[in-house]
Design a protein around this motif. Sequence first.
Motif, PDB file in Angstrom:
ATOM      1  N   LYS A 104     127.889 -11.130  18.783  1.00  0.00           N
ATOM      2  CA  LYS A 104     129.138 -11.477  19.459  1.00  0.00           C
ATOM      3  C   LYS A 104     129.404 -10.526  20.617  1.00  0.00           C
ATOM      4  O   LYS A 104     129.793 -10.949  21.716  1.00  0.00           O
ATOM      5  CB  LYS A 104     130.294 -11.437  18.462  1.00  0.00           C
ATOM      6  N   LYS A 180     135.090 -20.729  22.853  1.00  0.00           N
ATOM      7  CA  LYS A 180     134.717 -20.229  21.537  1.00  0.00           C
ATOM      8  C   LYS A 180     133.518 -20.963  20.958  1.00  0.00           C
ATOM      9  O   LYS A 180     132.671 -20.350  20.293  1.00  0.00           O
ATOM     10  CB  LYS A 180     135.907 -20.334  20.587  1.00  0.00           C
ATOM     11  N   GLU A 184     130.071 -19.115  19.942  1.00  0.00           N
ATOM     12  CA  GLU A 184     129.540 -19.221  18.577  1.00  0.00           C
ATOM     13  C   GLU A 184     128.101 -19.706  18.592  1.00  0.00           C
ATOM     14  O   GLU A 184     127.246 -19.193  17.851  1.00  0.00           O
ATOM     15  CB  GLU A 184     130.418 -20.174  17.772  1.00  0.00           C
TER      16      GLU A 184
END
Length: 219
Positions: A104, A180, A184
């Motif tokens: 991340k 997002k 991901e």
Amino acid sequence: MADVLRPRVASQPGALCRTVLLVLGQAVSISFGSTQQRRFLPGPSWWQSHPTLPRLPLPAPPPFHPDPSHLRIPPRRTLPSPQMYMVEPNKERVKLLGRKGYAKIAVEQQIDGVVPVYYFGNSQCLDMGPKSLSGISRKWRVSLALYMYGRFWLPLPRPVDLLLVHGRPIPVPKVDVCDKAAVEAAMNTVHDGLVKELQEMYDRHKKGYGWADRPLSIE
């Protein structure tokens, strides 16, 4: 006897004065040297403002993320590492499958790649346990061990040979950090690639280290 000792007593003030002067001279030289270094060393501001030297490009600032919540670590992840309880006599164990925090950060910071590394022999330096404390350690968020020993049955690392190896860089996809779903997906891509490369890297080097019969288990 008094005549013999008198020159020695008389010479003590002179020796003391020489010592004081020597200390003061060293202090002055150190202070002058540090002043000259601060004055003449080419720091960034001095280099950029000098008229005869070429201007160097300054590094670009990191990308701004509109949502600072990505910097906060959820409480459920701030747990002690179970790696200390995963030492086995016949195989290597690595806790990695559920850990994607590094991926991340790599995606959000838009770095070029992630390089896997591994230390052969690191798991043989110390023994600690018992493993039954793993659940309690994770619950209480502390690292507990009733024993930790190595050389001479003391908490001293054993003199084992360590081999540091690195694998092929895993490229990090460039995505919009505000998306997002894209972040991901990029995280999963980086994580899956690193897990695969770590396993292949271990298999490439284990024979050279003498661990041909010692497999790696990534959990």
